[in-house]
Design a protein around this motif. Sequence first.
Motif: not given
Length: 669
Positions: A261-272, A369-372, A282-292
């Motif tokens: 179960c090491g990969s994501c299903a098609e159309g999904f990406s790993q949450a941070y 939560d569940s940021v990608c 739901q991926c590509g949120q800019a606030y992740f990089y701003i907060v970081g």
Amino acid sequence: TAGVVHASPSARSASAQWTQTCSTTFGSVYVSNARAAYGGGIDLQYGAHQMENVSLAHTAATIGGGGIRASGSASVRCSGCVLEGCLSETGLFSGIEMSSQAELALQDTHFSAGEEESSVLGVNSASGLALDNVSVTCASGYVYSEAATNFTLAMYPWVLYDRYCCIQHSYQAKCTACPKGTYALRGGSTVDPNVTCAAIPYGAAANSASGVAALPGYWGTLYPSPLTIAMYVCPSGYCCAGPESCSPYSYCSGNRAGILCGSCAEGFSQAYSSSECVPDSQCGQAYFYIVGAGFALGVAVYYVYVKTAESSGMSGALIGFYQLLPVLLVATSEERLWEQGIADVFNLRIPTRSNTGAGAAQAGEGLLDSVCPVVGLDAAGKLALHLFIPVLVAFMVGMLYILERKDVCKWRPRVQMHGRFGVACLLLVMLAYVTLLESTFSLLHCVPVMGEMRLFVSGDIKCYTGWQGVLFVVVVVLYGFPVLLWRSVQSGRGAAPLSKDYRAAIGTKYRRGCLHWEAVQLMKRVVFVSVYVFVIDVYVRLLVLCILSIGALFAHATAKPYRRPEAHKFEALLLVASCIIALINLRSAVYVTSATTPTGPAAAVSDHLRTLQFVLALLPAGVYIVHAVAKFKHERELRKRSRSSSLSIALIEQHREEQLPDALQDEQL
């Protein structure tokens, strides 16, 4: 009586002889869901009967003959018949029961047995038996067998017997369920009569529907030859979460798929922030990089301009406690433990708190939560992303160094600039050490799966490729860093520059003869993180960590490395809390490995222990805050007294200066 057709003397009309010698033909008949005591679909007692293209589906008899029952002197010839899922509640003769003194002839007939142990075809005392192209298919988890007395077993053209030659004879075609603790992925049949039952592997449980189900924490796959199941431990939160077993054996949770179960299903990406996969939308949120970026800049400025040499050792001990706290925890529910969010701050990660189970993306527990951060992110990329903050902090420190060297920042003096930045870099490396260890070790942790070495956290990636060669070099550096620090405090080893920065970094918290204890603390982190990453069995891992925690407590009590007594007591408190937390989670590991959930009094004990763990996790921070507040008040009082003393001395000196001219004048006079 029969479910649909019944022929017996009670059905005679005007002629008893006609009933005894009647002949019937059934053509293109379909019977389903019928039920009777004898002959769930058809019950025959006398006469000669010809059947063509007769289909019986899910008929049932409470005694015998779930599909067809022939008794008395009834003879049966069946061509092109299909009996599917017929049932006998007594377990006898679920398909055809032939208890007649006449002949039974089957041609192009198929039996498909249901999930019950019974004889799909049973013949007792018939004068003749003929089988031509007759096939039997058992349900999954059942094996096929046949036995005969005074009959020659033959599933091919027409073996007819003289009705007067044989008196004592029988024949059975039977589907037998696999014994307890064994399984068969496919049912036995006349085509494949060699299907046997194999022992259920460790990590799996019997399941009446599919044969084998995965226990919590395990993932299964098929070996093609022979067709068996192999079970493997999967990373936490990837596969079956429990407390019940999951079907099928290759079950993946959180929108995951692939090997382990090491990969994501098609159309999904790993949450941070969790082990689940979220939709690409739901991926590509800019606030992740701003907060970081804000978090990294704050850490860099603090360690370069604010952080001073430590004199007590309490803050370093507190950081070490919370860095290793997640290593000692076992998550027994789908909710991600809140302690991980605290540890993220001390490990130079963006603090998050979320769920690991299904629906975590809608939980709404916090900002991240569940940021990608990246579309297409996988588990290996997530580990690399954990280094985002340490790398960004290093970049910020480098930029501050360049700005000060070029006198761009006029508001800071350049006195001892190189030493200050060297100390800050050394402290930041120590702060990010656990994150560097965990990410690097996890990207090198490989396990055998179906004869190939696969990356444990991402099973679709094969191990020992080119990029892992670079990581081996990093591991050598990480392992050698505590040794280098140890050597730097020794005399005559040619490490004077590093020794100078090292002594400035650790301050005066260690007593003479124990300046190497910071290197010992880093070695402790190496050992704990190595066990956490490479020991995948939860119970064994917690058992080893319990022993190591007790050993660390004993080493501290023996060495007494700190200069101040309050630091000794505080470190002892942290080590005792770590030992108790490890023991609490060792008990939880027993339930996790046995795939059980505490009930009754055991559940109440678990709740109380969870509360105790919560208190022990917060206690060090509370003690440190109380001590820091008391220390601040004490230092403020000292400063007030110092200012009062300085003012009194200044007034005396001023008075002396005012009186001096008069004295000189009197002396002149």
